[in-house]
Scaffold this motif. Structure first.
Motif, mmCIF file in Angstrom:
data_model
loop_
_atom_site.group_PDB
_atom_site.id
_atom_site.type_symbol
_atom_site.label_atom_id
_atom_site.label_comp_id
_atom_site.label_asym_id
_atom_site.label_seq_id
_atom_site.Cartn_x
_atom_site.Cartn_y
_atom_site.Cartn_z
ATOM 1 N N SER A 35 2.533 -13.520 -12.347
ATOM 2 C CA SER A 35 2.878 -12.232 -11.739
ATOM 3 C C SER A 35 1.695 -11.644 -10.978
ATOM 4 C CB SER A 35 3.341 -11.246 -12.807
ATOM 5 O OG SER A 35 2.274 -10.948 -13.710
ATOM 6 N N ARG A 36 2.022 -10.696 -10.087
ATOM 7 C CA ARG A 36 1.008 -9.977 -9.309
ATOM 8 C C ARG A 36 1.216 -8.482 -9.525
ATOM 9 N NH1 ARG A 36 2.840 -12.826 -3.887
ATOM 10 N NH2 ARG A 36 1.625 -11.154 -2.880
ATOM 11 N N LEU A 37 0.094 -7.732 -9.578
ATOM 12 C CA LEU A 37 0.160 -6.310 -9.886
ATOM 13 C C LEU A 37 0.356 -5.488 -8.617
ATOM 14 C CD1 LEU A 37 -0.110 -3.942 -11.864
ATOM 15 C CD2 LEU A 37 -2.604 -4.061 -11.539
ATOM 16 N N PHE A 38 1.330 -4.586 -8.652
ATOM 17 C CA PHE A 38 1.598 -3.685 -7.538
ATOM 18 C C PHE A 38 1.631 -2.242 -8.054
ATOM 19 C CE2 PHE A 38 3.097 -7.690 -5.974
ATOM 20 C CZ PHE A 38 2.972 -7.641 -4.589
ATOM 21 N N HIS A 47 3.285 4.560 -10.188
ATOM 22 C CA HIS A 47 3.733 3.583 -11.183
ATOM 23 C C HIS A 47 3.068 2.245 -10.904
ATOM 24 C CE1 HIS A 47 7.082 6.099 -12.731
ATOM 25 N NE2 HIS A 47 7.164 6.518 -11.470
ATOM 26 N N ARG A 48 2.925 1.469 -11.941
ATOM 27 C CA ARG A 48 2.438 0.106 -11.785
ATOM 28 C C ARG A 48 3.542 -0.852 -12.208
ATOM 29 N NH1 ARG A 48 -2.660 -0.824 -15.322
ATOM 30 N NH2 ARG A 48 -2.038 -3.017 -15.224
ATOM 31 N N LYS A 279 -5.816 -5.230 -7.445
ATOM 32 C CA LYS A 279 -6.409 -6.021 -8.511
ATOM 33 C C LYS A 279 -6.094 -5.383 -9.853
ATOM 34 C CE LYS A 279 -10.261 -7.602 -5.638
ATOM 35 N NZ LYS A 279 -11.724 -7.639 -5.474
ATOM 36 N N ALA A 280 -6.116 -6.192 -10.882
ATOM 37 C CA ALA A 280 -5.774 -5.695 -12.211
ATOM 38 C C ALA A 280 -6.767 -4.658 -12.713
ATOM 39 C CB ALA A 280 -5.686 -6.863 -13.201
ATOM 40 N N ASP A 281 -8.017 -4.700 -12.223
ATOM 41 C CA ASP A 281 -9.038 -3.766 -12.692
ATOM 42 C C ASP A 281 -9.201 -2.563 -11.770
ATOM 43 O OD1 ASP A 281 -10.098 -5.081 -10.562
ATOM 44 O OD2 ASP A 281 -12.000 -5.626 -11.531
ATOM 45 N N SER A 282 -8.235 -2.318 -10.886
ATOM 46 C CA SER A 282 -8.322 -1.176 -9.979
ATOM 47 C C SER A 282 -8.354 0.128 -10.777
ATOM 48 C CB SER A 282 -7.126 -1.160 -9.020
ATOM 49 O OG SER A 282 -7.150 -2.292 -8.190
ATOM 50 N N LYS A 283 -9.103 1.103 -10.226
ATOM 51 C CA LYS A 283 -9.256 2.374 -10.908
ATOM 52 C C LYS A 283 -8.246 3.390 -10.369
ATOM 53 C CE LYS A 283 -14.189 1.734 -11.821
ATOM 54 N NZ LYS A 283 -15.549 2.281 -11.614
ATOM 55 N N GLU A 293 -2.049 11.411 -9.125
ATOM 56 C CA GLU A 293 -2.784 10.163 -9.314
ATOM 57 C C GLU A 293 -2.798 9.330 -8.030
ATOM 58 O OE1 GLU A 293 -2.442 8.913 -13.970
ATOM 59 O OE2 GLU A 293 -0.724 8.438 -12.686
ATOM 60 N N TYR A 294 -3.856 8.576 -7.837
ATOM 61 C CA TYR A 294 -3.961 7.665 -6.701
ATOM 62 C C TYR A 294 -4.840 6.491 -7.074
ATOM 63 C CZ TYR A 294 -8.599 9.657 -5.828
ATOM 64 O OH TYR A 294 -9.917 10.058 -5.958
ATOM 65 N N ILE A 295 -4.770 5.431 -6.278
ATOM 66 C CA ILE A 295 -5.564 4.228 -6.524
ATOM 67 C C ILE A 295 -6.854 4.337 -5.717
ATOM 68 C CG2 ILE A 295 -5.537 1.700 -6.495
ATOM 69 C CD1 ILE A 295 -2.463 1.981 -6.086
ATOM 70 N N VAL A 296 -7.956 4.262 -6.404
ATOM 71 C CA VAL A 296 -9.254 4.396 -5.745
ATOM 72 C C VAL A 296 -9.460 3.229 -4.781
ATOM 73 C CG1 VAL A 296 -11.753 4.495 -6.067
ATOM 74 C CG2 VAL A 296 -10.232 5.641 -7.697
ATOM 75 N N GLY A 297 -9.806 3.565 -3.527
ATOM 76 C CA GLY A 297 -10.082 2.545 -2.532
ATOM 77 C C GLY A 297 -8.854 2.020 -1.822
ATOM 78 N N VAL A 298 -7.657 2.432 -2.255
ATOM 79 C CA VAL A 298 -6.425 1.971 -1.604
ATOM 80 C C VAL A 298 -5.727 3.129 -0.903
ATOM 81 C CG1 VAL A 298 -4.157 0.951 -1.987
ATOM 82 C CG2 VAL A 298 -6.135 0.081 -3.240
#
Length: 322
Positions: A35-38, A47-48, A279-283, A293-298
């Motif tokens: 699987s791939r994380l989205f 949501h993840r 990536k799985a370790d995204s902050k 909430e938001y994804i850092v760097g994305v």
């Protein structure tokens, strides 16, 4: 080559004649192999989701499956209607009444019966273009050489006729006996199949069998069966059987389940349409203004209040100007 049109016997009843997958798309809130994380937003909530492939690829796959299954669904209906509709055409043959064969080597029918049977067969020939033949034999004539009456009938057809336009009926009983240990077999040429369908020959065989079982003579039974057949053999119409309907309904139900699955897949993938693979370790951080909430760097702007987030190019430009 000719083939059996079925038959029957005094001990055995009647018998009939001889006549890639789509990929599975998986989603889960927890990791699974491959699987791939989205990340995706539903409203302003982050949501993840773990997916087995990109949402766009899944959408295309579901659309393709939906199109293919819809075509299969409609094609199955067309094939069912087309295959079950009967519109027989008279064979383009040049047979005359002289080509009708009636022989009796077992001495069980008289001349008057032969004449009546011949008249009935003449009508059949005129309506269908198929040349009929009826042979009455004793069991001794075939049991010493052949393992079954069907094999004997096949041999006789090939010996007597060099075409595929005849229908041979063989009636066999004990020597000089009309109704002792009787059996009968039909052998039809391939060109007769468009007229002598399995339904037609099954009904014909059942009529002869039931008549013989009630102690009618073989002449009466065969003559009556041909006489009744003459009334309906060239009728057009939609004919089917319960087993055929069940098979086609089962196929269509399976296709409908596939169509429903594809539609559900499209609806499910629609909420992932803007999903971003990370990536799985995204902050994950929160907007300082509204707390979304938001994804850092994305994500560079807050999806709710549209405020610039750390790392936004516009934020860097403002700092350089100051």
């Amino acid at each position: 080559m000719p083939h059996s049109s079925g038959g029957g016997s005094s001990v055995g009843g009647t018998h009939g004649g001889s006549a890639g997958s789509s990929g599975y798309y998986r989603s889960s809130k927890t990791y699974f192999e491959g699987s791939r994380l989205f990340y995706y937003y539903e409203g302003n909530v982050l949501h993840r989701i773990y997916l087995s492939g990109s949402p766009k690829a899944a959408k295309k796959s579901n659309i393709l499956s939906l199109v293919i299954l819809s075509i299969v669904f409609l094609a199955a209906i067309f094939v069912f209607v087309f295959s079950q509709y009967r519109n027989p055409k008279k064979l383009n043959t040049t047979f005359t009444t002289n080509d009708i064969v009636i022989t009796d080597t077992n001495n069980i029918i008289d001349d008057e019966s032969k004449t009546k049977l011949n008249n009935t067969l003449e009508i059949f020939l005129d309506k269908t273009g198929i040349a009929p033949a009826v042979i009455f034999i004793s069991n001794d004539e075939w049991k010493t050489t052949y393992s079954s009456l069907e094999k004997y009938a096949y041999h006789e057809y090939v010996k007597l006729f060099n075409d595929e336009d005849h229908w041979l009926i063989v009636y066999s009983s004990d020597k000089d006996r009309v109704d002792a240990n009787w059996s009968f077999e039909g052998m039809q040429g391939d060109n007769t199949d468009s007229i002598l369908s399995e339904r037609i020959t099954d009904n014909f065989n059942n009529e002869i069998y039931n008549s013989l079982k009630t102690k009618n003579s073989p002449f009466e039974s065969i003559n009556k069966a041909f006489s009744n057949l003459n009334e309906t053999v060239m009728e057009s119409g939609f004919y089917t059987s319960a087993i055929v309907v069940v098979i086609y309904v089962a196929i269509e139900i399976a296709v409908i389940f596939g169509i429903v699955g594809s539609i559900k897949g499209l609806l499910k993938m629609s909420k992932y349409s803007n999903a971003v693979e990370v990536k799985a370790d995204s902050k994950i951080a929160r907007c300082e203004l509204c707390g979304t909430e938001y994804i850092v760097g994305v994500v560079t702007r807050c999806p709710k209040c549209k405020a610039s987030l750390p790392g936004d190019d516009s934020d860097k430009e403002n700092k350089n100007e100051s």
